[in-house]
Scaffold this active site. Structure first.
Site, short mmCIF file in Angstrom:
data_model
loop_
_atom_site.label_atom_id
_atom_site.label_comp_id
_atom_site.label_asym_id
_atom_site.label_seq_id
_atom_site.Cartn_x
_atom_site.Cartn_y
_atom_site.Cartn_z
N ILE A 159 0.83 -1.21 0.00
CA ILE A 159 0.00 0.00 0.00
C ILE A 159 0.86 1.26 0.00
O ILE A 159 1.93 1.30 0.60
CB ILE A 159 -0.97 0.03 1.20
N CYS A 160 0.36 2.28 -0.71
CA CYS A 160 0.98 3.60 -0.68
C CYS A 160 -0.16 4.61 -0.54
O CYS A 160 -1.28 4.24 -0.21
CB CYS A 160 1.83 3.84 -1.93
N ALA A 161 0.09 5.88 -0.82
CA ALA A 161 -0.94 6.90 -0.62
C ALA A 161 -2.06 6.79 -1.66
O ALA A 161 -3.24 6.87 -1.33
CB ALA A 161 -0.33 8.29 -0.65
N MET A 219 -4.20 4.44 0.32
CA MET A 219 -4.84 4.84 1.58
C MET A 219 -6.03 5.77 1.33
O MET A 219 -6.97 5.79 2.12
CB MET A 219 -3.83 5.53 2.50
#
Length: 368
Positions: free
Chosen positions: A72-74, A100
């Site tokens: 996961i990243c932004a 996110m």
């Protein structure tokens, strides 16, 4: 070329809800991680290496090859690079679609049951927004709706509940309220605390408004401070839905949409409101509208009691001057987009709004 596998937030939510084994790797910069994160996730300082397409980004990371890995990243872009590297290393790896930002709307529930009523706590797990369905004798009231309307409709239908009212504790600044839409869809009254500046019709909640629901009564108590219209709800003398006035480990901030003098006045009002709440029975359960930690998929309600906060939240033991001084010294950073969100909640029309972008980020309503 490797086909990079992705997973959407709904599937990941289901995996966590059903306790499926999964490794979640958070590759965002540490300051973003500190703001909010997915429960059970592991943080790896790999962001810069992944941006540079460095294949050694996950060196030293020990994961089991038989357990799926979600990166996961932004926003779901850098995580694609990470998922591809892990796939090439033989892992069943996925990138979380939308990152996110998309996770912001993910949710889980917990339940508290009493002899003549129950409360379902719905939690936006990343953002920490808490909303409630109060149920007695198959009638329901929904409080502080912050999830998509479909979530509440599904629960009402599955449990064969008749929605009687939709109510709010205050005008929210960190999420778009779904209460107006929910009331309209179900042709039930929308009750909002008064005074308030919304530009659409509603039924006013005043001090000591009583809601009758099935076999119980719910009493409104005005608690100005966090906002001037803030109101809490005492259910059957046993449970307090405390809005953003009182949290499990702190109190609401009084500074939003206020200059320094107004913030001081609101802090004084907050002190008086809290004295009213602290005079309730120690056994009264406190259920707030927010939590500052990501919410685990553990079915455990986020709750405390009046007695516990009285003894354990230090600022509640201060006199008025020390309380207001302390509060104003501890104001957290201003929430992202809060002015835009408040304006939208006053208008009640979100038809042309991208809620995922607008609501991204943790809530910052509490001072502890």
């Amino acid at each position: 070329m490797t086909h990079i596998k992705t997973i959407n937030t709904e599937t990941l939510r289901d995996w966590l809800e059903t306790e499926k084994e999964v490794s979640i790797i958070d590759i965002r910069p540490i300051q973003e991680r500190a703001e909010w994160y997915i429960p059970q996730s592991i943080h790896i300082n790999a962001y810069d290496k992944l941006k540079a397409n460095d294949k050694s980004a996950f060196q030293g990371l020990h994961l089991q090859k038989n357990i799926p890995v979600v990166v996961i990243c932004a926003g779901g872009k850098t995580s694609l690079i990470g998922a591809e590297i892990l796939q090439n290393q033989g892992f069943d790896a996925y990138s979380l679609e939308g990152g996110m930002k998309a996770w912001s709307l993910s949710w889980n529930t917990a339940k508290i049951t009493f002899p003549n009523f129950k409360i379902i706590q719905l939690r936006r797990t990343g953002k920490g927004c808490l909303s409630y369905i109060i149920v007695s004798n198959n009638e329901a009231i929904i409080v502080d709706a912050s999830l998509s309307v479909e979530v509440y409709q599904q629960i009402l239908e599955q449990q064969n509940l008749t929605l009687k009212y939709v109510i709010e504790t205050h005008i929210h600044a960190d999420h778009i309220s779904r209460s107006k839409q929910l009331a309209e869809n179900n042709t039930v009254p929308l009750f909002l605390p008064y005074p308030n500046k919304v530009t659409f019709e509603f039924e006013p909640i005043t001090n000591n408004t009583i809601f009758e629901l099935g076999d119980i009564k719910i009493k409104a108590i005005k608690t100005p401070g966090h906002t001037l219209e803030s109101t809490v709800f005492l259910i059957d003398e046993k449970v307090l839905l405390s809005g953003d006035t009182l949290f499990t480990n702190g109190v609401g901030r009084p500074d939003l949409k206020a200059n320094n003098d107004e913030a001081l006045e609101k802090a004084k009002k907050l002190y008086q409101s809290l004295q009213t709440l602290l005079s309730l029975e120690d056994s009264v359960i406190v259920l707030p509208s927010h939590t500052s930690q990501p919410v685990d998929f553990d079915n455990q309600p986020i709750q405390t009691t009046i007695g516990f906060v009285k003894n354990n939240v230090a600022m509640l033991q201060l006199d008025e001057k020390d309380f207001t001084d302390t509060i104003l010294q501890r104001i957290p950073p201003t929430p992202t987009n809060y002015l835009s969100i408040v304006e939208l909640n006053l208008k009640g029309d979100f038809s042309d709004v991208n809620s995922i972008d607008l609501e991204a980020g943790a809530n910052r309503c509490a001072i502890s």
